[in-house]
Design an enzyme around this catalytic site. Structure first.
Site, PDB file in Angstrom:
ATOM      1  N   HIS A 174     -10.002   0.526  -1.434  1.00 23.04           N
ATOM      2  CA  HIS A 174      -9.412   0.994  -0.173  1.00 23.04           C
ATOM      3  C   HIS A 174     -10.338   2.012   0.492  1.00 23.04           C
ATOM      4  CE1 HIS A 174      -6.674   2.610   2.790  1.00 23.04           C
ATOM      5  NE2 HIS A 174      -5.916   1.548   2.581  1.00 23.04           N
ATOM      6  N   GLU A 185      -9.369  -4.426   6.315  1.00 19.36           N
ATOM      7  CA  GLU A 185      -8.729  -3.317   7.014  1.00 19.36           C
ATOM      8  C   GLU A 185      -9.786  -2.512   7.778  1.00 19.36           C
ATOM      9  OE1 GLU A 185      -4.852  -2.059   4.928  1.00 19.36           O
ATOM     10  OE2 GLU A 185      -6.475  -1.132   3.798  1.00 19.36           O
TER      11      GLU A 185
HETATM   12  P1  13P Z   1      -1.530   1.722   8.450  1.00 17.87           P
HETATM   13  O1  13P Z   1      -0.610   0.540   8.401  1.00 17.87           O
HETATM   14  O2  13P Z   1      -0.833   3.032   8.394  1.00 17.87           O
HETATM   15  O3  13P Z   1      -2.525   1.606   9.561  1.00 17.87           O
HETATM   16  O4  13P Z   1      -2.393   1.663   7.085  1.00 17.87           O
HETATM   17  C1  13P Z   1      -3.038   0.492   6.720  1.00 17.87           C
HETATM   18  C2  13P Z   1      -3.547   0.637   5.338  1.00 17.87           C
HETATM   19  O5  13P Z   1      -4.468   1.396   5.082  1.00 17.87           O
HETATM   20  C3  13P Z   1      -2.880  -0.132   4.276  1.00 17.87           C
HETATM   21  O6  13P Z   1      -3.609  -0.097   3.085  1.00 17.87           O
END
Ligand code: 13P
Length: 230
Positions: free
Chosen positions: A88, A157
């Site tokens: 992450h 992400e």
């Molecule tokens: P948000 O949905 O708060 O943008 O976060 C995404 C995330 O990092 C999930 O791992």
């Protein structure tokens, strides 16, 4: 579709318990083919029962030992946890997890037969350089990662979309997912970054999106279940 909730450093043991009770109620209406994952903070890990999988947001690549502040396999085994988030961007950034460390962690948990949600994502300055720079950056995050692993799920992400309220556009998600799917031999690919009830349908309708990894909008059980049932 896969719907994964990453609580990050939110919720307590008690509030997670309450969340799970409510979630179980809501999930009665869930499509059987959809899969739900919940990643609570480490103190709230438990052997909850329901139509979902509990995973850990992190763990140290060891069975047990002298790793102050960490949890290892022994602590996960207690609750039958066999799913982990690795890579992450918040761990890469705030905990200084290098690609080498992420790859070593991946390899350890792969040997333990864990389901791994492996996260990748680019910062804004790379996105601003254009698509080629983005792909080069993202593909470098697969260094040392066995993309042939059968229990691998990838989560794309974009860092600039996380917690900002500004999701990537349909066009950005669509082109990035198309290229990523090719690179990962069609493994399941989630999108994460400001996913919420208002944009869930639009995002899950994009070709190459197999599900979502949700932060902020997953913290409220009503909002998360609304997305799962959308
Ligand atoms: P948000 O949905 O708060 O943008 O976060 C995404 C995330 O990092 C999930 O791992």
């Amino acid at each position: 579709m896969i719907y994964a909730a990453n609580f990050k450093t939110n919720h307590t043991r008690k509030s997670t318990e309450n969340y799970i009770v409510e979630l179980n109620e809501k999930l009665r209406a869930k499509h059987p083919e959809d899969k739900v994952y919940i990643f609570p903070p480490a103190t709230a890990l438990n052997d909850y029962e329901g139509d979902f999988t509990i995973g850990t947001q992190n763990a140290y690549a060891a069975h047990n030992g002298a790793y102050t502040g960490e949890i290892g396999l022994e602590q996960l085994d207690e609750f039958g946890i066999k799913t982990i988030l690795i890579g992450h961007s918040e761990r890469r950034e705030y905990m200084a997890e290098t690609q080498e460390k992420a790859a070593a962690k991946f390899s350890f948990f792969q040997k333990q037969d864990f389901e791994i949600i492996y996260c990748i994502g680019e910062p804004l300055e790379i996105r601003e350089k254009g698509f080629e720079a983005v792909m080069q950056y993202l593909l470098a995050q697969f260094e040392g990662i066995d993309i042939g692993y059968d229990k691998l799920i990838v989560a794309y992400e974009p860092i600039w979309a996380i917690g900002t309220g500004r999701s990537a556009t349909v066009e950005e998600i669509s082109t990035t997912h198309r290229a990523l799917k090719k690179a990962i031999n069609d493994k399941p690919l989630l999108y994460g970054g400001s996913v919420k009830p208002a944009n869930i349908k639009e995002i899950t309708s994009i070709a190459g999106v197999d599900g979502v990894l949700v932060g902020s909008a997953s913290l409220d059980v009503e909002s998360f279940s609304q997305m799962v049932l959308s």
